[in-house]
Every structure is written in C-alpha cells, then in structure tokens.
Design a protein around this motif. Sequence first.
Motif, PDB file in Angstrom:
ATOM      1  N   MET A   5       0.845  -1.203   0.000  1.00 45.32           N
ATOM      2  CA  MET A   5       0.000   0.000   0.000  1.00 45.32           C
ATOM      3  C   MET A   5       0.876   1.246   0.000  1.00 45.32           C
ATOM      4  O   MET A   5       1.778   1.381   0.821  1.00 45.32           O
ATOM      5  CB  MET A   5      -0.889   0.006   1.251  1.00 45.32           C
ATOM      6  CG  MET A   5      -1.806   1.222   1.325  1.00 45.32           C
ATOM      7  SD  MET A   5      -2.742   1.302   2.877  1.00 45.32           S
ATOM      8  CE  MET A   5      -1.438   1.757   4.015  1.00 45.32           C
ATOM      9  N   ASP A   6       0.580   2.157  -0.927  1.00 39.85           N
ATOM     10  CA  ASP A   6       1.308   3.417  -0.978  1.00 39.85           C
ATOM     11  C   ASP A   6       0.546   4.432  -0.132  1.00 39.85           C
ATOM     12  O   ASP A   6      -0.390   5.087  -0.602  1.00 39.85           O
ATOM     13  CB  ASP A   6       1.442   3.888  -2.430  1.00 39.85           C
ATOM     14  CG  ASP A   6       2.358   5.103  -2.538  1.00 39.85           C
ATOM     15  OD1 ASP A   6       2.799   5.610  -1.492  1.00 39.85           O
ATOM     16  OD2 ASP A   6       2.621   5.541  -3.667  1.00 39.85           O
ATOM     17  N   TRP A   7       0.932   4.555   1.114  1.00 46.34           N
ATOM     18  CA  TRP A   7       0.194   5.411   2.048  1.00 46.34           C
ATOM     19  C   TRP A   7       0.279   6.886   1.672  1.00 46.34           C
ATOM     20  O   TRP A   7      -0.578   7.675   2.060  1.00 46.34           O
ATOM     21  CB  TRP A   7       0.694   5.182   3.468  1.00 46.34           C
ATOM     22  CG  TRP A   7       2.185   5.331   3.656  1.00 46.34           C
ATOM     23  CD1 TRP A   7       3.120   4.356   3.526  1.00 46.34           C
ATOM     24  CD2 TRP A   7       2.886   6.530   3.997  1.00 46.34           C
ATOM     25  NE1 TRP A   7       4.382   4.862   3.760  1.00 46.34           N
ATOM     26  CE2 TRP A   7       4.256   6.195   4.068  1.00 46.34           C
ATOM     27  CE3 TRP A   7       2.508   7.839   4.261  1.00 46.34           C
ATOM     28  CZ2 TRP A   7       5.235   7.128   4.372  1.00 46.34           C
ATOM     29  CZ3 TRP A   7       3.472   8.772   4.578  1.00 46.34           C
ATOM     30  CH2 TRP A   7       4.825   8.410   4.630  1.00 46.34           C
ATOM     31  N   LYS A   8       1.284   7.266   0.880  1.00 46.63           N
ATOM     32  CA  LYS A   8       1.408   8.674   0.497  1.00 46.63           C
ATOM     33  C   LYS A   8       0.331   9.112  -0.493  1.00 46.63           C
ATOM     34  O   LYS A   8       0.171  10.312  -0.731  1.00 46.63           O
ATOM     35  CB  LYS A   8       2.793   8.940  -0.098  1.00 46.63           C
ATOM     36  CG  LYS A   8       3.908   8.949   0.945  1.00 46.63           C
ATOM     37  CD  LYS A   8       5.211   9.418   0.344  1.00 46.63           C
ATOM     38  CE  LYS A   8       6.309   9.509   1.385  1.00 46.63           C
ATOM     39  NZ  LYS A   8       7.581  10.010   0.830  1.00 46.63           N
ATOM     40  N   LYS A   9      -0.398   8.159  -1.061  1.00 47.15           N
ATOM     41  CA  LYS A   9      -1.477   8.509  -1.971  1.00 47.15           C
ATOM     42  C   LYS A   9      -2.767   8.850  -1.229  1.00 47.15           C
ATOM     43  O   LYS A   9      -3.789   9.128  -1.854  1.00 47.15           O
ATOM     44  CB  LYS A   9      -1.731   7.360  -2.954  1.00 47.15           C
ATOM     45  CG  LYS A   9      -0.581   7.133  -3.931  1.00 47.15           C
ATOM     46  CD  LYS A   9      -0.900   6.016  -4.906  1.00 47.15           C
ATOM     47  CE  LYS A   9       0.252   5.825  -5.906  1.00 47.15           C
ATOM     48  NZ  LYS A   9      -0.030   4.718  -6.864  1.00 47.15           N
ATOM     49  N   ARG A  10      -2.726   8.838   0.096  1.00 49.24           N
ATOM     50  CA  ARG A  10      -3.895   9.143   0.922  1.00 49.24           C
ATOM     51  C   ARG A  10      -3.568  10.277   1.900  1.00 49.24           C
ATOM     52  O   ARG A  10      -3.521  10.061   3.118  1.00 49.24           O
ATOM     53  CB  ARG A  10      -4.347   7.902   1.683  1.00 49.24           C
ATOM     54  CG  ARG A  10      -4.808   6.766   0.759  1.00 49.24           C
ATOM     55  CD  ARG A  10      -5.027   5.487   1.538  1.00 49.24           C
ATOM     56  NE  ARG A  10      -5.615   4.451   0.713  1.00 49.24           N
ATOM     57  CZ  ARG A  10      -4.923   3.690  -0.127  1.00 49.24           C
ATOM     58  NH1 ARG A  10      -3.618   3.858  -0.248  1.00 49.24           N
ATOM     59  NH2 ARG A  10      -5.533   2.761  -0.846  1.00 49.24           N
TER      60      ARG A  10
ATOM     61  N   VAL B  33      -3.264  10.408   6.135  1.00 53.05           N
ATOM     62  CA  VAL B  33      -1.989  10.702   6.799  1.00 53.05           C
ATOM     63  C   VAL B  33      -2.162  11.878   7.761  1.00 53.05           C
ATOM     64  O   VAL B  33      -1.687  11.845   8.896  1.00 53.05           O
ATOM     65  CB  VAL B  33      -0.895  11.015   5.754  1.00 53.05           C
ATOM     66  CG1 VAL B  33       0.398  11.454   6.453  1.00 53.05           C
ATOM     67  CG2 VAL B  33      -0.632   9.805   4.876  1.00 53.05           C
ATOM     68  N   LEU B  34      -2.880  12.915   7.307  1.00 53.73           N
ATOM     69  CA  LEU B  34      -3.122  14.075   8.162  1.00 53.73           C
ATOM     70  C   LEU B  34      -3.910  13.685   9.406  1.00 53.73           C
ATOM     71  O   LEU B  34      -3.584  14.124  10.516  1.00 53.73           O
ATOM     72  CB  LEU B  34      -3.881  15.147   7.368  1.00 53.73           C
ATOM     73  CG  LEU B  34      -4.319  16.400   8.141  1.00 53.73           C
ATOM     74  CD1 LEU B  34      -3.116  17.107   8.765  1.00 53.73           C
ATOM     75  CD2 LEU B  34      -5.080  17.353   7.218  1.00 53.73           C
TER      76      LEU B  34
ATOM     77  N   PHE C 294       0.783  17.806   0.505  1.00 60.19           N
ATOM     78  CA  PHE C 294      -0.243  18.790   0.158  1.00 60.19           C
ATOM     79  C   PHE C 294       0.373  19.899  -0.693  1.00 60.19           C
ATOM     80  O   PHE C 294       1.458  20.409  -0.378  1.00 60.19           O
ATOM     81  CB  PHE C 294      -0.873  19.382   1.417  1.00 60.19           C
ATOM     82  CG  PHE C 294      -1.753  18.409   2.168  1.00 60.19           C
ATOM     83  CD1 PHE C 294      -3.115  18.355   1.915  1.00 60.19           C
ATOM     84  CD2 PHE C 294      -1.205  17.542   3.103  1.00 60.19           C
ATOM     85  CE1 PHE C 294      -3.922  17.454   2.596  1.00 60.19           C
ATOM     86  CE2 PHE C 294      -1.995  16.633   3.789  1.00 60.19           C
ATOM     87  CZ  PHE C 294      -3.369  16.584   3.537  1.00 60.19           C
ATOM     88  N   SER C 295      -0.331  20.276  -1.733  1.00 61.63           N
ATOM     89  CA  SER C 295       0.148  21.348  -2.613  1.00 61.63           C
ATOM     90  C   SER C 295       0.126  22.677  -1.870  1.00 61.63           C
ATOM     91  O   SER C 295      -0.501  22.804  -0.812  1.00 61.63           O
ATOM     92  CB  SER C 295      -0.734  21.439  -3.854  1.00 61.63           C
ATOM     93  OG  SER C 295      -2.029  21.900  -3.500  1.00 61.63           O
ATOM     94  N   GLU C 296       0.796  23.670  -2.422  1.00 63.31           N
ATOM     95  CA  GLU C 296       0.836  24.985  -1.779  1.00 63.31           C
ATOM     96  C   GLU C 296      -0.554  25.585  -1.622  1.00 63.31           C
ATOM     97  O   GLU C 296      -0.786  26.381  -0.714  1.00 63.31           O
ATOM     98  CB  GLU C 296       1.746  25.932  -2.572  1.00 63.31           C
ATOM     99  CG  GLU C 296       3.228  25.595  -2.460  1.00 63.31           C
ATOM    100  CD  GLU C 296       4.111  26.718  -2.976  1.00 63.31           C
ATOM    101  OE1 GLU C 296       3.673  27.890  -2.923  1.00 63.31           O
ATOM    102  OE2 GLU C 296       5.223  26.421  -3.430  1.00 63.31           O
ATOM    103  N   ARG C 297      -1.487  25.202  -2.460  1.00 65.08           N
ATOM    104  CA  ARG C 297      -2.849  25.732  -2.378  1.00 65.08           C
ATOM    105  C   ARG C 297      -3.612  25.176  -1.187  1.00 65.08           C
ATOM    106  O   ARG C 297      -4.613  25.756  -0.763  1.00 65.08           O
ATOM    107  CB  ARG C 297      -3.616  25.412  -3.670  1.00 65.08           C
ATOM    108  CG  ARG C 297      -3.050  26.074  -4.903  1.00 65.08           C
ATOM    109  CD  ARG C 297      -3.735  25.572  -6.159  1.00 65.08           C
ATOM    110  NE  ARG C 297      -5.158  25.886  -6.164  1.00 65.08           N
ATOM    111  CZ  ARG C 297      -5.667  27.019  -6.657  1.00 65.08           C
ATOM    112  NH1 ARG C 297      -4.861  27.935  -7.159  1.00 65.08           N
ATOM    113  NH2 ARG C 297      -6.960  27.235  -6.648  1.00 65.08           N
ATOM    114  N   ARG C 298      -3.164  24.038  -0.638  1.00 62.22           N
ATOM    115  CA  ARG C 298      -3.880  23.404   0.484  1.00 62.22           C
ATOM    116  C   ARG C 298      -2.997  23.222   1.716  1.00 62.22           C
ATOM    117  O   ARG C 298      -3.450  22.719   2.742  1.00 62.22           O
ATOM    118  CB  ARG C 298      -4.396  22.030   0.039  1.00 62.22           C
ATOM    119  CG  ARG C 298      -5.327  22.057  -1.160  1.00 62.22           C
ATOM    120  CD  ARG C 298      -5.609  20.651  -1.650  1.00 62.22           C
ATOM    121  NE  ARG C 298      -6.208  19.827  -0.624  1.00 62.22           N
ATOM    122  CZ  ARG C 298      -6.161  18.494  -0.603  1.00 62.22           C
ATOM    123  NH1 ARG C 298      -5.517  17.843  -1.563  1.00 62.22           N
ATOM    124  NH2 ARG C 298      -6.737  17.816   0.363  1.00 62.22           N
TER     125      ARG C 298
END
Length: 421
Positions: A1-6, A10-11, A127-131
């Motif tokens: 499982m690629d946990w970084k895709k969620r 994670v947050l 998270f992107s800079e927008r979020r």
Amino acid sequence: MDWKKRPPAVLACLLVIHLLAHIDRNMLLGFSPQVIAELHLSNAQYGFLVGAVWVLSFGAMALVLGSLADRFSRTRVIAAGVLIWSLCTWASGHAQSFGQLVLARFFVASGEAALVPAAVSLLAELFSERRRSTAMGVFFMGIPMGVGCSFLLAGTFGASHGWRATFYALGAAGMALALPLACLREDRTAQAITERGAPFLQQMAAVLRLIRESRPLRHLLAGVVLVHVVFAGLSFTQLWLVKERGMDAAVIATRIGLLQLVFGTLGAVVGGMLGDRAARRLPGGHAALMALLVLLCAPLMIAYRFAEPGSPAFYAGMCAGAFLPLAVYGPANAAIMARVPAHTRSTMTGFSMLCINVFAISAGNLLAGWAIDLLGRQGTASPITYVLLGTDLVAIASAIAFACAARCARRPALAGIHATR
C-alpha cells in the motif's frame, strides 16, 4: 500500500499522534497537586519539571531529530519518538522521587521533539501549496485539543484511578500506536544525495546559510518567535486574575482551559484555511495575513488587561489571546516550507522550534517572572498587569516582522511588473 497517496488519512493519523503528544506533555499540569504532595516536591522543583527540563530537552532534540528526519525515514523517526515518549510516560507513573521524574520527563520531551519536524515536512510534501496552510492548521489543532483533553482526563479517569494509572494507560496507548506506524515504509535511500538531508553539522550549516541569505525567512522566523511570547503571559494569567482582579482560582482555571480549547482550535482551523486563500489573493501572501491577524487581535488583547473582569471586553481579549498564536501556525509553517528546499524542511522546523522554546517560552517566562518580582519590590501597584501588558506588546510587535516578510515577498512580483512596462 502506498500510504502517500492518501494525504487526508496521513493528516488524520498525524493529528491523533499530535493530540496524544500534548495530552502526555500537559498531563503533569492536571495532576500537579497530587504529584507535588506524593513526591514531596517544592514549588521550585515542580517549576523545574514543567519548565527547564522540558524546554532544554525538547528544543535541542527537535533540531537533532529534525536533521535525522531530513535524511532517513520520517515515519520511522516519528514512530521511534512515539515509542520513547510513551515508554517514558509509562515510567513517569512509576517515579518515586524528584530525580526519577526529571529523568522520565526529560525523555518524554526528547521523544515528542521527533514529531513536529518530521510531520511538517511530510505535510509539505503531500499537500500542494494551495492546500498546505489548511493541512498545517488541522495538524496543529492537536495543541489546544491536547491541553483540554489532558485536564479532562485528569478530572475524570484520573479522579477515579489516580495519576499513576493515568500515566500507565497513556504510555500503553502510545506504545500500541508506535508499532503500526513503524511499519509504514519510506525509503529515503532511493533518493538522490541532493534530495536528502546531510549529516547533522552539514545540515545545520545549510539551514543557517538559508536563513542568512533569505531576508523573508529571517523576518518570518522573528515573527513566529515574537508571537509565542503570548505563552509567557499565559503562564502568569491565573495568578494575575486571582491576585489583581480578585477572581476565584477554581472558576477561572476552568474558564481559561475551556477558552483555550475552543478558541485555540478555532484559531488553528481558521488561520490555516485563511492562509490558503491569502497566499493567492493578498499581496505578500501568508505573511500579510499573519500581520493582519495580529493587528486585528491587538486592540482586544490590550483592552483585556484593563477591562472589568467578566465584561464582554474582558472575555473578548481572553479569546483573542487564545486564538492568535494558533492562527499563525498554519500560514507560518506553509510560508517557511515554501522558502526552503525539501531536504532541509524538517531541520528548519526543528530550528524554529528551538528558537521558540529558548527565546519565547523559556526566556519569556524567566524575564516576566523577574520583572513581576522587581516591580513588586519597588511598590508598583498591579505589577503583574504591567508585565503581562508588556508580553502582549512584544507578541503584537510580531506584526512588524510579518509585514517586513510580506514586503520582501512582494518585491520580485513588483520587479516583474515594472519590467513589463
């Protein structure tokens, strides 16, 4: 499982860990009368436990563990920290002397220092800079929620089972949480050397060079440290309200805790969400928003020191003081992360935590206490009022630093506008 895709999952996980960290950190405050009585501690010894022991360990280790998080698996660094602080929280329940409790609390602080640098770096990546500011704000909700929950647990579970059993239960919960966390793999060795942190001394040199070369970064760090002087004032708030405003200690303690929980949490969420909007709309971005937040809260905080206890102005100022420092966490961390390379993010966060703990919290509390004693010896009426007003003004001065950071951030854009004319 690629946990970084969620990223939301994670947050949520990091928020739970941060909540647990601040419950463990503040639980000693909730049991202060029982611990002092059972271990026969003096007030000075208790103050050392909740002050110097924590600040020295937490501040220094944040920097060291931040550099490790930039170089190795951040999930493993966090898991090791959770395991250490939980084991030592459990050990705190076994303490039979001042020395044993000092040792246990020292390592609780050392373990907790692993969380924020690694977590902030992870969130900045996911998270992107927008979020990003919103994500940071949600993560830092763990601070007021943890403070509130620690007192709630002390008054419920702790009242029935005692302080030792409460520390045992918290330690066991943390150790159980550390095991699955350690199973989340993050292979940093596959990254290029330039994308990973260097050994500690080289990493520190790189961070100091970034600070020296970036004026906006220097202003942001100065503003973050100054706004945390609010917490130095908070340390003396109950004493001030009882001695100089004539309020009942038990009643005001409950109200302070409730307002810190509600408005601190609100500040973290609102500040984070506004930070994402401000970065796109306000000239100067996150820094301009933080300067604006400080200036909006400033009149309420100053009026609070002179308002009639129990009046609307009194509680408005108390709420503003709880709201402000948490409101800047999201935009401040988002702004700092945007100005540093990915491989230095954890170390930079650790450096900012060191500065906050040493200059704002440790030195701020020491100087405030010294000033109160000095004014008292000189016969000044209401010495605590004047000193706490001074801590408010220092925190409000952070608006100058944030405004300078915003002005520096606008210069490249303004240069581009002039070049097209």
